[in-house]
Design a protein around this motif. Structure first.
Motif, PDB file in Angstrom:
ATOM      1  N   LYS A  20       0.833  -1.208   0.000  1.00 44.00           N
ATOM      2  CA  LYS A  20       0.000   0.000   0.000  1.00 44.00           C
ATOM      3  C   LYS A  20       0.867   1.257   0.000  1.00 44.00           C
ATOM      4  CE  LYS A  20      -3.839  -1.686  -0.644  1.00 44.00           C
ATOM      5  NZ  LYS A  20      -4.447  -1.387  -1.933  1.00 44.00           N
TER       6      LYS A  20
ATOM      7  N   ARG B  68      -6.374  12.644  -6.965  1.00 42.43           N
ATOM      8  CA  ARG B  68      -7.729  12.122  -6.780  1.00 42.43           C
ATOM      9  C   ARG B  68      -7.710  10.680  -6.301  1.00 42.43           C
ATOM     10  NH1 ARG B  68      -9.552   8.880 -10.766  1.00 42.43           N
ATOM     11  NH2 ARG B  68      -8.265   8.733 -12.615  1.00 42.43           N
ATOM     12  N   LEU B  69      -6.614   9.973  -6.525  1.00 43.20           N
ATOM     13  CA  LEU B  69      -6.518   8.580  -6.090  1.00 43.20           C
ATOM     14  C   LEU B  69      -5.992   8.447  -4.659  1.00 43.20           C
ATOM     15  CD1 LEU B  69      -4.982   7.056  -9.351  1.00 43.20           C
ATOM     16  CD2 LEU B  69      -7.371   7.049  -8.630  1.00 43.20           C
TER      17      LEU B  69
ATOM     18  N   ARG C 194      -8.630   7.233  -1.884  1.00 45.87           N
ATOM     19  CA  ARG C 194      -8.906   5.793  -1.928  1.00 45.87           C
ATOM     20  C   ARG C 194      -7.724   5.001  -1.384  1.00 45.87           C
ATOM     21  NH1 ARG C 194     -10.656   2.161  -7.148  1.00 45.87           N
ATOM     22  NH2 ARG C 194     -10.682   0.204  -6.043  1.00 45.87           N
ATOM     23  N   ASN C 195      -6.526   5.390  -1.789  1.00 46.07           N
ATOM     24  CA  ASN C 195      -5.338   4.697  -1.313  1.00 46.07           C
ATOM     25  C   ASN C 195      -5.181   4.859   0.198  1.00 46.07           C
ATOM     26  OD1 ASN C 195      -2.823   3.236  -2.362  1.00 46.07           O
ATOM     27  ND2 ASN C 195      -2.023   4.732  -0.927  1.00 46.07           N
TER      28      ASN C 195
ATOM     29  N   ALA D  10      -7.568   5.252   2.399  1.00 43.35           N
ATOM     30  CA  ALA D  10      -8.557   4.392   3.057  1.00 43.35           C
ATOM     31  C   ALA D  10      -8.079   2.939   3.081  1.00 43.35           C
ATOM     32  CB  ALA D  10      -9.897   4.503   2.345  1.00 43.35           C
ATOM     33  N   GLU D  11      -7.528   2.475   1.980  1.00 46.24           N
ATOM     34  CA  GLU D  11      -7.017   1.103   1.916  1.00 46.24           C
ATOM     35  C   GLU D  11      -5.804   0.932   2.829  1.00 46.24           C
ATOM     36  OE1 GLU D  11      -6.326   0.436  -2.233  1.00 46.24           O
ATOM     37  OE2 GLU D  11      -8.463   0.319  -2.701  1.00 46.24           O
TER      38      GLU D  11
END
Length: 160
Positions: A23, A37-38, A41-42, A44-45
């Motif tokens: 990650k 923008r990514l 999401r990253n 959160a993961e």
């Protein structure tokens, strides 16, 4: 000494550390590619990976404490100390190898974190410089709030 459950847990923790490193590498690629923008999401993961690691680490700590109690050591004993007193040579070897693998994984994670922080700092500096050139440079107050300075006159070179 019944170390089977501990050894299984050590392998699970090693997998969790590997997933966390993945990650972080993924985050690094997103940062370098300039795809903000990514990041959400990253992130959160990444948080999910941290929680999974914390869960398996708590389980490992309990298994180490249980195994330490079986051999008469304090419940706060280290994995290294537990490996030193293991009665079976194979158990000593496996515990020592798992400990070393996990230490190198943690070092790799620390290195990835430092690199990602450097990339973020460079990106922040570049963004701040770009905003300063436009006259909209944000500053931070003592109350940790942002304050944008008043707009200034700008002269643009039409030939550029």
């Amino acid at each position: 000494m019944g170390l089977n459950a501990l050894v299984v847990c050590l392998f699970e923790e090693s997998e969790a550390l590997e997933h966390l490193a993945f990650k972080l590498e993924q985050e690094q690629l997103v940062l370098v590619a300039g795809r903000p923008r990514l990041l959400a999401r990253n992130s959160a993961e990444f948080e999910q990976a941290v929680k999974a690691l914390a869960e398996v680490s708590r389980r490992r700590e309990q298994l180490v404490a249980d195994a330490a109690g079986e051999v008469g050591l304090a419940p706060t004993t280290t994995l290294s100390a537990l490996a030193d007193v293991a009665s079976d040579e194979d158990e000593r070897r496996v515990l020592s190898e798992r400990r070393q693998v996990m230490r190198s994984q943690v070092a790799r994670i620390n290195s990835l974190c430092a690199t990602n922080r450097e990339i973020l700092a460079r990106n922040l500096a570049a963004t701040t410089d770009a905003l300063a050139m436009l006259g909209d440079s944000p500053t931070y107050t003592a109350a940790a709030k942002t304050k944008v300075s008043a707009p200034r006159s700008r002269m643009l070179d039409a030939k550029a």
